[in-house]
Enzyme design. Structure first.
Site, PDB file in Angstrom:
ATOM      1  N   GLY A 103     -19.393   6.692  -4.770  1.00 27.52           N
ATOM      2  CA  GLY A 103     -19.666   6.090  -6.084  1.00 27.52           C
ATOM      3  C   GLY A 103     -18.653   5.002  -6.433  1.00 27.52           C
ATOM      4  N   GLY A 163     -12.748  10.751   1.880  1.00 23.00           N
ATOM      5  CA  GLY A 163     -12.505  12.198   1.867  1.00 23.00           C
ATOM      6  C   GLY A 163     -13.439  12.918   0.934  1.00 23.00           C
ATOM      7  N   HIS A 179      -7.559  16.681 -10.868  1.00 26.17           N
ATOM      8  CA  HIS A 179      -7.618  18.098 -10.487  1.00 26.17           C
ATOM      9  C   HIS A 179      -6.359  18.583  -9.771  1.00 26.17           C
ATOM     10  CE1 HIS A 179     -11.512  18.449 -12.216  1.00 26.17           C
ATOM     11  NE2 HIS A 179     -11.836  17.308 -11.620  1.00 26.17           N
ATOM     12  N   TYR A 187      -9.868  21.534  -3.681  1.00 24.52           N
ATOM     13  CA  TYR A 187      -9.908  20.069  -3.723  1.00 24.52           C
ATOM     14  C   TYR A 187      -8.621  19.528  -4.365  1.00 24.52           C
ATOM     15  CZ  TYR A 187     -11.229  15.590  -5.887  1.00 24.52           C
ATOM     16  OH  TYR A 187     -11.246  14.296  -6.337  1.00 24.52           O
ATOM     17  N   SER A 199     -14.336   8.561 -13.531  1.00 26.87           N
ATOM     18  CA  SER A 199     -14.733   7.153 -13.531  1.00 26.87           C
ATOM     19  C   SER A 199     -16.219   7.045 -13.236  1.00 26.87           C
ATOM     20  CB  SER A 199     -13.898   6.365 -12.515  1.00 26.87           C
ATOM     21  OG  SER A 199     -14.056   4.980 -12.752  1.00 26.87           O
ATOM     22  N   ARG A 258     -15.430  16.407 -22.608  1.00 24.87           N
ATOM     23  CA  ARG A 258     -14.205  16.339 -21.803  1.00 24.87           C
ATOM     24  C   ARG A 258     -13.891  14.901 -21.383  1.00 24.87           C
ATOM     25  NH1 ARG A 258     -13.856  16.385 -16.278  1.00 24.87           N
ATOM     26  NH2 ARG A 258     -11.776  16.819 -15.485  1.00 24.87           N
TER      27      ARG A 258
HETATM   28  C1  15L Z   1     -12.915  14.175  -9.594  1.00 25.22           C
HETATM   29  O1  15L Z   1     -11.869  14.237  -8.963  1.00 25.22           O
HETATM   30  C2  15L Z   1     -14.214  13.948  -8.915  1.00 25.22           C
HETATM   31  O2  15L Z   1     -14.064  13.165  -7.743  1.00 25.22           O
HETATM   32  C3  15L Z   1     -15.242  13.338  -9.825  1.00 25.22           C
HETATM   33  O3  15L Z   1     -16.502  13.449  -9.226  1.00 25.22           O
HETATM   34  C4  15L Z   1     -15.252  13.988 -11.213  1.00 25.22           C
HETATM   35  O4  15L Z   1     -15.700  15.273 -11.110  1.00 25.22           O
HETATM   36  C5  15L Z   1     -13.865  13.946 -11.794  1.00 25.22           C
HETATM   37  O5  15L Z   1     -12.905  14.470 -10.904  1.00 25.22           O
HETATM   38  C6  15L Z   1     -13.750  14.671 -13.135  1.00 25.22           C
HETATM   39  O6  15L Z   1     -12.860  15.499 -13.288  1.00 25.22           O
HETATM   40  O7  15L Z   1     -14.547  14.363 -14.025  1.00 25.22           O
END
Ligand code: 15L
Length: 276
Positions: free
Chosen positions: A22, A81, A121, A144, A174, A182
């Site tokens: 994306g 990744g 995360h 992750y 993004s 959130r």
């Molecule tokens: C991320 O790290 C993900 O790649 C993305 O798809 C979203 O889920 C984002 O975090 C998020 O926390 O909104």
């Protein structure tokens, strides 16, 4: 939609990994304006090469392919990744082995600057009632996030030992627009993403830096003052979407971990890897 270029500085060759994802597809359009050659890699199809593009398929866990991929590049934007919570094996291959391979390839090829797409995360188990800085220790919310925390440590090691500069960008959410309550705090527009990438690539001295990838949102859980040297000035905000998102938001359950913690639904407890 593309805005005006955010800098007149240019590179010869930039490498964008994860170019079929994306954010990769979005940056593919935008980064062309800042380099003679944009090298794109992914294991997923990338379509036809446009003028000024080079396409290479390099699995992150393939050391030799990674070394070839980083040959003759000025800087790397590493989005490649696994980018969501998944079982351990794909995360191990792409994010643990893959990030090590990327930095080894940078060292061998003399590449001196990397934007590492980290994630909010890494810090998902901080509470939504907290504001954390760029020096906040990792509190990953899953495998992750854990792999991204590892990537940040690899970046730090390669900076301290080999002088490779990295910005670990803890990307919030993004997307074209914020999708839920959130994201009023975690959202980053694509224009701000471009501003952030170009700030990371062009700031004179980057060192090893951690910065949160968010827009200038009114609600915020992240404080980027520790990364002021990067020169990122977001210009967008989630505020125009607030009223609509709050109107369709179900009543908040204050006992729900997804409401308590910054990582949202990623923090939901349960065994990993479908291992009960
Ligand atoms: C991320 O790290 C993900 O790649 C993305 O798809 C979203 O889920 C984002 O975090 C998020 O926390 O909104």
């Amino acid at each position: 939609m593309l805005t005006e270029p955010v800098t007149s500085l240019r590179f010869h060759r930039l490498l964008l990994t994860g170019a079929a994802g994306g954010l990769g597809r979005e940056l593919r359009q935008r980064l062309k304006r800042y380099c003679d050659v944009l090298r794109l890699s992914d294991v997923a199809p990338l379509g036809e090469a446009a003028e000024g593009e080079e396409l290479m398929s390099a699995p992150l866990q393939d050391k030799a392919a990674m070394q070839a991929l980083l040959k003759d590049v000025d800087a790397v934007i590493h989005l490649g990744g696994v980018s969501t919570e998944q079982p351990w094996q794909p995360i191990l291959e792409a994010n643990i082995v893959g990030t090590y391979n990327l930095y080894e390839a940078a060292r061998i090829n003399g590449v001196k600057r990397v934007l590492f797409a980290s994630s909010n995360h890494v810090c998902g188990f901080y509470k939504q009632s907290e504001v954390i800085g760029t020096d906040a220790p990792a509190r990953p919310d899953g495998l992750y996030g854990l792999s991204k925390a590892f990537g940040e440590d690899v970046a730090r090691l390669y900076h301290d030992r080999f002088g490779i500069e990295t910005a670990c960008v803890r990307i919030g959410s993004s997307f074209p627009e914020p999708r839920d309550r959130r994201m009023l705090a975690s959202w980053m527009s694509y224009d701000d993403l471009e501003r952030l990438v170009m700030a990371v690539l062009t700031t004179p001295v980057l060192g090893y830096s951690v910065i949160y990838g968010i827009s200038d949102n009114k609600t915020r859980w992240y404080d980027n003052s520790g990364a002021a040297h990067v020169g990122y000035r977001p210009q967008d905000s989630s505020e125009p979407w607030r009223a609509a998102l709050e109107a369709k938001q179900p009543k908040l359950d204050l006992n729900d971990p997804a409401v308590i913690y910054q990582g949202g639904a990623f923090v939901r407890t349960g065994p990993f890897d479908n291992n009960a």
